[in-house]
Design a protein around this motif. Sequence first.
Motif, short mmCIF file in Angstrom:
data_model
loop_
_atom_site.label_atom_id
_atom_site.label_comp_id
_atom_site.label_asym_id
_atom_site.label_seq_id
_atom_site.Cartn_x
_atom_site.Cartn_y
_atom_site.Cartn_z
N ASP A 1 -10.91 -18.13 19.56
CA ASP A 1 -12.22 -18.76 18.65
C ASP A 1 -13.29 -19.37 19.63
O ASP A 1 -14.47 -19.01 19.37
CB ASP A 1 -11.45 -20.06 17.89
N LEU A 2 -12.75 -19.94 20.76
CA LEU A 2 -13.89 -20.62 21.49
C LEU A 2 -14.60 -19.29 22.19
O LEU A 2 -15.86 -19.39 22.30
CB LEU A 2 -13.53 -21.29 22.70
N GLY A 3 -14.11 -18.19 22.63
CA GLY A 3 -14.55 -16.90 23.35
C GLY A 3 -15.68 -16.41 22.39
O GLY A 3 -16.82 -16.24 22.74
N LEU A 4 -15.38 -16.47 21.00
CA LEU A 4 -16.35 -15.78 19.91
C LEU A 4 -17.45 -16.82 19.78
O LEU A 4 -18.66 -16.50 19.77
CB LEU A 4 -15.52 -15.78 18.64
N ILE A 5 -17.35 -18.06 19.80
CA ILE A 5 -18.29 -19.06 19.50
C ILE A 5 -19.31 -19.17 20.63
O ILE A 5 -20.48 -19.22 20.43
CB ILE A 5 -17.83 -20.36 19.15
N VAL A 6 -18.63 -19.06 21.88
CA VAL A 6 -19.54 -18.95 23.09
C VAL A 6 -20.41 -17.92 22.97
O VAL A 6 -21.77 -17.88 23.51
CB VAL A 6 -18.71 -19.22 24.25
N SER A 7 -19.72 -16.76 22.77
CA SER A 7 -20.59 -15.54 22.92
C SER A 7 -21.88 -15.54 21.89
O SER A 7 -22.79 -15.01 22.39
CB SER A 7 -19.38 -14.27 22.37
N GLU A 8 -21.33 -16.10 20.73
CA GLU A 8 -22.62 -15.96 19.67
C GLU A 8 -23.72 -17.18 19.89
O GLU A 8 -24.92 -16.90 19.91
CB GLU A 8 -21.86 -16.34 18.26
N LEU A 9 -23.11 -18.21 20.53
CA LEU A 9 -24.20 -19.37 20.82
C LEU A 9 -25.01 -19.20 21.94
O LEU A 9 -26.47 -19.31 22.18
CB LEU A 9 -23.53 -20.68 20.77
N VAL A 10 -24.54 -18.58 22.95
CA VAL A 10 -25.01 -18.06 24.24
C VAL A 10 -25.95 -16.88 23.97
O VAL A 10 -27.33 -16.84 24.49
CB VAL A 10 -24.08 -17.99 25.41
#
Length: 183
Positions: free
Chosen positions: A85-94
């Motif tokens: 979940d964090l990997g996906l969120i970081v990818s989207e926000l960055v």
Amino acid sequence: MNVELMPLEPAAGASWDPPSPAEASKAVPGGWWDPSLGNLRIDEGTLGVGMAGHAYAAVPTSVSRARRFAVACLAEWGMPAAADDLGLIVSELVGNACRHAVTGRIPSRTRVLLQLRPLPSIDAVVCMVSDPETRGPAQAPTDRFAESGRGLGLVAAFSREWGWSTVAGQGKVVWAICGSEPR
């Protein structure tokens, strides 16, 4: 992760009511934002017991680098369950910051800053991404065949809550809390 379960309508917006843990902390934007980490230069980073930060240039290759950094932080903190979940969120926000914060700026000199904080009391981690743009994130209307525009919907679906705040004279911080709590 089953992205097919994502709604096509932009109904899932940033959480504002009731007050989030971020607002309740009465700290700086996002509740956990560390201004001292705001001094990191592009390609500098730090990882500690209760925080991590890394600055990236607003270029496409920064997205995968930020994702790897975030997952490594979770491993260091003993929280590997939140890695997907964090990997996906970081990818989207960055990724959003790299695409939308560069208007009128040179991407390789435009800084995108990732900060992470473990929240062991609620078995979660807060992800914060800052960029120099003051305009807040906006969910684009999409249809079934659109090739982009679903990023904030994914952030909403794979986080407990998310939001954003401006930082006087420095742009904005977009934050998301993710962890093992059922969505």
